[in-house]
Design an enzyme around this catalytic site. Structure first.
Site, short mmCIF file in Angstrom:
data_model
loop_
_atom_site.label_atom_id
_atom_site.label_comp_id
_atom_site.label_asym_id
_atom_site.label_seq_id
_atom_site.Cartn_x
_atom_site.Cartn_y
_atom_site.Cartn_z
CD GLU A 38 -2.49 0.95 2.89
OE1 GLU A 38 -2.15 0.06 3.70
OE2 GLU A 38 -3.45 1.72 3.11
CE LYS A 108 -7.08 0.86 3.60
NZ LYS A 108 -5.87 1.21 4.38
CB CYS A 143 -4.15 -2.28 4.22
SG CYS A 143 -3.24 -2.53 5.77
C1 ACM Z 1 -4.08 -0.14 7.10
O1 ACM Z 1 -5.17 -0.21 6.54
N1 ACM Z 1 -3.06 0.48 6.54
C2 ACM Z 1 -3.86 -0.77 8.39
#
Ligand code: ACM
Length: 262
Positions: A38, A108, A143
């Site tokens: 990420e 995301k 993530c």
């Molecule tokens: C995250 O979503 N970077 C823990």
């Protein structure tokens, strides 16, 4: 097909250094699909849009096209996290591109902790891209999306054989749960985490490495250490994920009762 995840410590705010490292792995790692962490281009811990903006790229930026073009030239597909600028908004995104596919961007969906002060929640939804030359359907989540079984389930219901999960994980519990995401959907799952720590405004976040590639039965096919750069490689056969039966009677998708799930 050969699947790789790259684990490293991106330098916050040094996009040139991070891009150099990404290009190095794209040209040198012998894999069909490479998953990077990420926000691999820019680092993680920003506290405001103004802080992150200088290190964000539009999806059409030469820096992003350069990564995708390098992957295509090397005969590879990449999934790579970056901070995406779109007008006055920032998204925590991953570019999916390279050999044989139109470039797409996943944004995301579930923002973690102080990301909410920086990024806009993603609006791309969960989607799957076809990699015909690998007979593989690839989905992406980022993530903290792992916390929501709906993320991986949505991708699996859309036909993903493999889920790429660019990550900057700061807890340990994901290591207990992530294999479940593979088992419950019968998919391969590649977690590319990062290492190191970042401090901003007297707060430090420690990233815990331990990147992993899980088979569709949840077993780790490759594992990294907590605190070192790592290139993980696994040979996978995406076609093995498609029959969701596990005995003569039961099929984990056909047996679902969505009418009971609300
Ligand atoms: C995250 O979503 N970077 C823990």
């Amino acid at each position: 097909m050969r699947l790789a995840t790259i684990q490293f410590c991106p330098a916050r705010g040094d996009t040139a250094a991070n891009l150099n490292r990404l290009h190095h792995w794209i040209s040198s790692v012998d894999a069909d699909v490479i998953v990077f962490p990420e926000l691999a281009t820019c680092g993680y811990f920003f506290r405001s849009p103004a802080e992150a903006l200088p290190y964000a790229f539009e999806r059409t930026a030469p820096e992003i096209a350069g990564l995708v073009d390098a992957a295509a030239a090397a005969g590879r597909v990449i999934v790579c996290g970056f901070a995406e600028r779109d007008g006055d908004r920032l998204y925590n995104s991953a570019v999916i591109g390279g050999k044989g596919l139109a470039t797409t961007v996943y944004r995301k969906s579930h923002l973690f902790y102080r990301e909410v002060d920086v990024f806009t929640p993603g609006d791309s939804g969960f989607f799957v891209v076809d990699l015909p030359h690998l007979d593989c359907r690839l989905g992406t989540m980022i993530c903290y999306d792992w916390r929501f079984p709906e993320s991986s389930r949505s991708l699996a219901l859309k036909g993903a054989d493999l889920i790429a999960c660019p990550s900057n994980l700061v807890t340990e519990i994901w290591r207990t749960v992530m294999p479940t995401r593979a088992i419950e959907n019968k998919v391969y799952l590649a977690v590319a985490n990062r290492t190191g720590s970042e401090t901003n405004a007297n707060e430090t976040l420690q990233f815990n490495g331990c990147s992993a590639i899980y088979g569709y039965n949840g077993k780790p096919l490759a594992n990294a250490e907590a605190d070192a750069d790592a290139v993980l490689i696994a040979e996978i056969d995406p076609s093995l994920t498609r029959n969701k039966r596990f005995n003569d009677v039961n099929d984990i998708f056909a047996d679902r009762r969505p009418e009971l799930y609300r």
